[in-house]
Design a protein around this motif. Sequence first.
Motif, PDB file in Angstrom:
ATOM      1  N   GLY A 241     -13.134 -20.542 -40.418  1.00 57.15           N
ATOM      2  CA  GLY A 241     -12.375 -19.799 -39.429  1.00 57.15           C
ATOM      3  C   GLY A 241     -13.264 -18.852 -38.660  1.00 57.15           C
ATOM      4  O   GLY A 241     -14.435 -18.646 -38.984  1.00 57.15           O
ATOM      5  N   LEU A 242     -12.668 -18.232 -37.666  1.00 55.03           N
ATOM      6  CA  LEU A 242     -13.381 -17.307 -36.803  1.00 55.03           C
ATOM      7  C   LEU A 242     -12.491 -16.112 -36.548  1.00 55.03           C
ATOM      8  O   LEU A 242     -11.314 -16.261 -36.227  1.00 55.03           O
ATOM      9  CB  LEU A 242     -13.746 -17.994 -35.488  1.00 55.03           C
ATOM     10  N   SER A 243     -13.044 -14.909 -36.701  1.00 51.44           N
ATOM     11  CA  SER A 243     -12.286 -13.687 -36.453  1.00 51.44           C
ATOM     12  C   SER A 243     -13.080 -12.796 -35.523  1.00 51.44           C
ATOM     13  O   SER A 243     -14.260 -12.516 -35.765  1.00 51.44           O
ATOM     14  CB  SER A 243     -12.007 -12.959 -37.770  1.00 51.44           C
ATOM     15  N   LEU A 244     -12.459 -12.377 -34.432  1.00 43.09           N
ATOM     16  CA  LEU A 244     -13.103 -11.508 -33.451  1.00 43.09           C
ATOM     17  C   LEU A 244     -12.383 -10.173 -33.410  1.00 43.09           C
ATOM     18  O   LEU A 244     -11.147 -10.119 -33.388  1.00 43.09           O
ATOM     19  CB  LEU A 244     -13.056 -12.142 -32.060  1.00 43.09           C
ATOM     20  N   LYS A 245     -13.160  -9.089 -33.392  1.00 38.76           N
ATOM     21  CA  LYS A 245     -12.594  -7.743 -33.292  1.00 38.76           C
ATOM     22  C   LYS A 245     -13.368  -6.966 -32.254  1.00 38.76           C
ATOM     23  O   LYS A 245     -14.594  -7.075 -32.168  1.00 38.76           O
ATOM     24  CB  LYS A 245     -12.652  -7.021 -34.641  1.00 38.76           C
ATOM     25  N   LEU A 246     -12.631  -6.185 -31.465  1.00 36.61           N
ATOM     26  CA  LEU A 246     -13.247  -5.424 -30.388  1.00 36.61           C
ATOM     27  C   LEU A 246     -12.468  -4.132 -30.233  1.00 36.61           C
ATOM     28  O   LEU A 246     -11.245  -4.112 -30.388  1.00 36.61           O
ATOM     29  CB  LEU A 246     -13.198  -6.243 -29.087  1.00 36.61           C
ATOM     30  N   GLY A 247     -13.137  -3.054 -29.942  1.00 31.68           N
ATOM     31  CA  GLY A 247     -12.452  -1.780 -29.742  1.00 31.68           C
ATOM     32  C   GLY A 247     -13.324  -0.815 -28.989  1.00 31.68           C
ATOM     33  O   GLY A 247     -14.533  -1.002 -28.880  1.00 31.68           O
ATOM     34  N   GLY A 248     -12.696   0.219 -28.460  1.00 28.51           N
ATOM     35  CA  GLY A 248     -13.450   1.232 -27.746  1.00 28.51           C
ATOM     36  C   GLY A 248     -12.593   1.971 -26.746  1.00 28.51           C
ATOM     37  O   GLY A 248     -11.365   1.977 -26.822  1.00 28.51           O
ATOM     38  N   LEU A 249     -13.274   2.607 -25.785  1.00 33.30           N
ATOM     39  CA  LEU A 249     -12.591   3.376 -24.750  1.00 33.30           C
ATOM     40  C   LEU A 249     -12.146   2.450 -23.628  1.00 33.30           C
ATOM     41  O   LEU A 249     -12.809   1.473 -23.309  1.00 33.30           O
ATOM     42  CB  LEU A 249     -13.526   4.449 -24.192  1.00 33.30           C
ATOM     43  N   LEU A 250     -11.036   2.809 -23.021  1.00 27.59           N
ATOM     44  CA  LEU A 250     -10.501   2.037 -21.907  1.00 27.59           C
ATOM     45  C   LEU A 250     -10.133   3.021 -20.805  1.00 27.59           C
ATOM     46  O   LEU A 250      -9.329   3.922 -21.026  1.00 27.59           O
ATOM     47  CB  LEU A 250      -9.270   1.252 -22.370  1.00 27.59           C
ATOM     48  N   ILE A 251     -10.695   2.895 -19.651  1.00 29.67           N
ATOM     49  CA  ILE A 251     -10.455   3.750 -18.482  1.00 29.67           C
ATOM     50  C   ILE A 251     -11.113   5.117 -18.656  1.00 29.67           C
ATOM     51  O   ILE A 251     -11.969   5.502 -17.900  1.00 29.67           O
ATOM     52  CB  ILE A 251      -8.945   3.919 -18.170  1.00 29.67           C
ATOM     53  N   ASP A 252     -10.697   5.901 -19.657  1.00 26.40           N
ATOM     54  CA  ASP A 252     -11.280   7.222 -19.880  1.00 26.40           C
ATOM     55  C   ASP A 252     -11.348   7.486 -21.385  1.00 26.40           C
ATOM     56  O   ASP A 252     -10.935   6.664 -22.190  1.00 26.40           O
ATOM     57  CB  ASP A 252     -10.471   8.315 -19.160  1.00 26.40           C
ATOM     58  N   ARG A 253     -11.861   8.656 -21.758  1.00 28.80           N
ATOM     59  CA  ARG A 253     -12.055   8.935 -23.175  1.00 28.80           C
ATOM     60  C   ARG A 253     -10.740   9.179 -23.915  1.00 28.80           C
ATOM     61  O   ARG A 253     -10.723   9.221 -25.144  1.00 28.80           O
ATOM     62  CB  ARG A 253     -13.001  10.120 -23.367  1.00 28.80           C
ATOM     63  N   ASP A 254      -9.642   9.340 -23.201  1.00 29.76           N
ATOM     64  CA  ASP A 254      -8.352   9.580 -23.837  1.00 29.76           C
ATOM     65  C   ASP A 254      -7.580   8.300 -24.118  1.00 29.76           C
ATOM     66  O   ASP A 254      -6.523   8.343 -24.739  1.00 29.76           O
ATOM     67  CB  ASP A 254      -7.490  10.511 -22.964  1.00 29.76           C
ATOM     68  N   THR A 255      -8.052   7.193 -23.622  1.00 26.40           N
ATOM     69  CA  THR A 255      -7.353   5.912 -23.816  1.00 26.40           C
ATOM     70  C   THR A 255      -8.254   4.981 -24.616  1.00 26.40           C
ATOM     71  O   THR A 255      -9.392   4.722 -24.228  1.00 26.40           O
ATOM     72  CB  THR A 255      -7.008   5.266 -22.466  1.00 26.40           C
ATOM     73  N   ARG A 256      -7.728   4.493 -25.732  1.00 25.79           N
ATOM     74  CA  ARG A 256      -8.510   3.639 -26.629  1.00 25.79           C
ATOM     75  C   ARG A 256      -7.787   2.322 -26.876  1.00 25.79           C
ATOM     76  O   ARG A 256      -6.568   2.261 -26.754  1.00 25.79           O
ATOM     77  CB  ARG A 256      -8.766   4.335 -27.967  1.00 25.79           C
ATOM     78  N   PHE A 257      -8.562   1.320 -27.261  1.00 29.68           N
ATOM     79  CA  PHE A 257      -7.952   0.036 -27.584  1.00 29.68           C
ATOM     80  C   PHE A 257      -8.662  -0.591 -28.776  1.00 29.68           C
ATOM     81  O   PHE A 257      -9.836  -0.311 -29.058  1.00 29.68           O
ATOM     82  CB  PHE A 257      -8.004  -0.923 -26.389  1.00 29.68           C
ATOM     83  N   LYS A 258      -7.906  -1.424 -29.504  1.00 23.34           N
ATOM     84  CA  LYS A 258      -8.453  -2.281 -30.554  1.00 23.34           C
ATOM     85  C   LYS A 258      -7.815  -3.641 -30.364  1.00 23.34           C
ATOM     86  O   LYS A 258      -6.596  -3.734 -30.165  1.00 23.34           O
ATOM     87  CB  LYS A 258      -8.103  -1.762 -31.949  1.00 23.34           C
ATOM     88  N   ALA A 259      -8.613  -4.677 -30.405  1.00 28.47           N
ATOM     89  CA  ALA A 259      -8.091  -6.037 -30.235  1.00 28.47           C
ATOM     90  C   ALA A 259      -8.660  -6.923 -31.325  1.00 28.47           C
ATOM     91  O   ALA A 259      -9.787  -6.714 -31.790  1.00 28.47           O
ATOM     92  CB  ALA A 259      -8.461  -6.587 -28.856  1.00 28.47           C
ATOM     93  N   ASN A 260      -7.870  -7.884 -31.756  1.00 21.41           N
ATOM     94  CA  ASN A 260      -8.355  -8.842 -32.748  1.00 21.41           C
ATOM     95  C   ASN A 260      -7.758 -10.214 -32.462  1.00 21.41           C
ATOM     96  O   ASN A 260      -6.646 -10.326 -31.956  1.00 21.41           O
ATOM     97  CB  ASN A 260      -8.009  -8.390 -34.168  1.00 21.41           C
ATOM     98  N   LEU A 261      -8.524 -11.234 -32.780  1.00 18.25           N
ATOM     99  CA  LEU A 261      -8.079 -12.620 -32.621  1.00 18.25           C
ATOM    100  C   LEU A 261      -8.678 -13.429 -33.763  1.00 18.25           C
ATOM    101  O   LEU A 261      -9.874 -13.344 -34.024  1.00 18.25           O
ATOM    102  CB  LEU A 261      -8.525 -13.190 -31.277  1.00 18.25           C
ATOM    103  N   THR A 262      -7.834 -14.180 -34.454  1.00 14.08           N
ATOM    104  CA  THR A 262      -8.295 -14.997 -35.579  1.00 14.08           C
ATOM    105  C   THR A 262      -7.897 -16.442 -35.364  1.00 14.08           C
ATOM    106  O   THR A 262      -6.744 -16.724 -35.031  1.00 14.08           O
ATOM    107  CB  THR A 262      -7.704 -14.487 -36.908  1.00 14.08           C
TER     108      THR A 262
END
Length: 198
Positions: A1-22
């Motif tokens: 299998g394959l699992s991808l994870k990504l996260g960080g700031l979005l637009i500015d330092r007050d907006t954050r995101f985390k994404a995952n796909l397996t």
Amino acid sequence: GLSLKLGGLLIDRDTRFKANLTWQDPKNDETEQMLRRRARVYGGLHLTHNAGPAQIGTDLSWVGRRYDSADQSAGSAMGAYGLVAVFGSWAFTPEWRLEARVNNLGDKRYTTAQGYSAPGREGQVTLRVRDNGPGIPPTERDRVFDPFYRTPGSTQIGTGLGLSIVQAIAHRLGAQVRLDWAEPTRQTGLEVSIRLPR
């Protein structure tokens, strides 16, 4: 299998995101049969935005087609589904925080097992109160709701009635009370959570 994870700031330092796909091949290696109720593909996206004492956000999740039988018969197929949750919180002080969350915002009908319908839209409101004291060890957390009970070795001033009164009021409101460490990694402080269902 394959699992991808990504996260960080979005637009500015007050907006954050985390994404995952397996992507996986949910198979029993010994029998070569597919595992029941496991999707080949699933993923999610978590977004938060902080604005002073307030925080808002959303959780998006998607689960692919699954089967409720190892042979993947057509009659055991369960369709893919996507869910949206929204949440927000307000910190009155560093010790007092009010949180609200609505799961399955679109009131989506879906199944996680044949013959079982997952809950529709659900909401909850939680009040969290924290302190920086020694906390209450897990072994004592059931006892501290007994009237007049005090943890062994406690030097704090009080009668041992506070948490029993909180629990009595919460039960009348249909709420749940949970105790935890305020600082879990250091195992110090007490966090009291009072959760009201919708």
